[in-house]
Scaffold this active site. Structure first.
Site: not given
Ligand code: ZN
Length: 257
Positions: A105, A123, A134, A152
């Protein structure tokens, strides 16, 4: 070392030696000795950044600059941290072919740095930046953490297909964000194969890790717990090795031989 611990270590080691598929499930407790406090502890990150205010996907979508402060703090915590003797013991167990996978984790990448080859990061990790809008990803170097959110690049290319988020974020799972389908698929794969689950430094109370010890037991497997204090896992563990991971794990691995 008390006799009970010594006996339990020997019996847990015997279990690991005779089973075909041993998998470790790790959490924050294994990295404390590397200088990374459990986010939920009294000196952890959540005392500074309320997770419900900072560590949610909704917060990142609406206030990326604010959430970036938390990412910056995570980055500052992780930078320069090295595997400790608990990580190294698990790597040694894999070399000895007595550990088939690590399911973690943690987002610190220390299992890979220690040398483990099969690591499932439930995670995510901080080795790449990802776009929640996206799915675009790009690798990045922790030593060159961007001072502000990075837009992005797909926004200019695919504006129609782009949802919500406009900025990349470290490729870690925030509250309210789904795990990647490939991660879930691999998790189910291991879940059905495990003979012995070694639960290290986690109270395993966040899904899907939370369900794993119970399912392993239901499928006829065994559970060994290493933790400083009792957890929900303790009640169903076949062996509970009480103590710090960096002390107990090397002793266990030495007994496996
Ligand atoms: Zn994008």
């Amino acid at each position: 070392m008390n006799n009970n611990l010594s006996n339990d270590l020997s019996q847990a080691a015997a279990l690991l030696k005779q089973s075909d598929c041993n998998v470790a499930l790790t959490g924050a407790g294994i990295s404390v000795a590397s200088g990374i406090p459990d986010f939920r502890s009294s000196d952890g990150l959540w005392t500074i950044f309320d997770p419900m205010e900072y560590a949610t996907l909704a917060a990142f979508l609406h206030q990326p600059e604010k959430v970036w402060q938390m990412f910056q703090a995570v980055h500052n915590t992780l930078l320069g941290c090295k595997p400790n003797s608990a990580h190294l013991a698990l790597a040694q167990l894999e070399v000895a072919k007595r550990l088939q996978a690590v399911i973690t984790q943690n987002i610190d990448g220390l299992h890979q740095l220690a040398g483990n080859g099969t690591v499932l990061e439930l995670h995510g990790n901080t080795q790449s930046l990802a776009c929640p809008g996206c799915g675009y990803r790009q690798p990045f170097d922790l030593s060159q953490f961007p001072p502000a959110p990075v837009p992005c690049p797909q926004l200019a290319v695919l504006p129609q297909d782009h949802q919500q988020a406009q900025y990349l974020k470290p490729d870690v799972i925030l509250f309210g964000e789904d795990l990647q389908p490939e991660i879930i698929r691999q998790f189910w794969y291991w879940q059905n194969k495990i003979d012995v689950l070694l639960v290290v430094g986690t109270s395993a109370d966040v899904y899907p890790a939370a369900s794993l010890p119970r399912i392993v037991k239901e499928l006829g497997g065994k559970v060994i717990e290493i933790n400083v204090q009792p957890t929900a896992v303790s009640a169903l563990a076949d062996y509970t090795l009480r103590g710090r991971a960096e002390i107990i794990l090397p002793q266990l691995v030495e007994k496996v031989g």
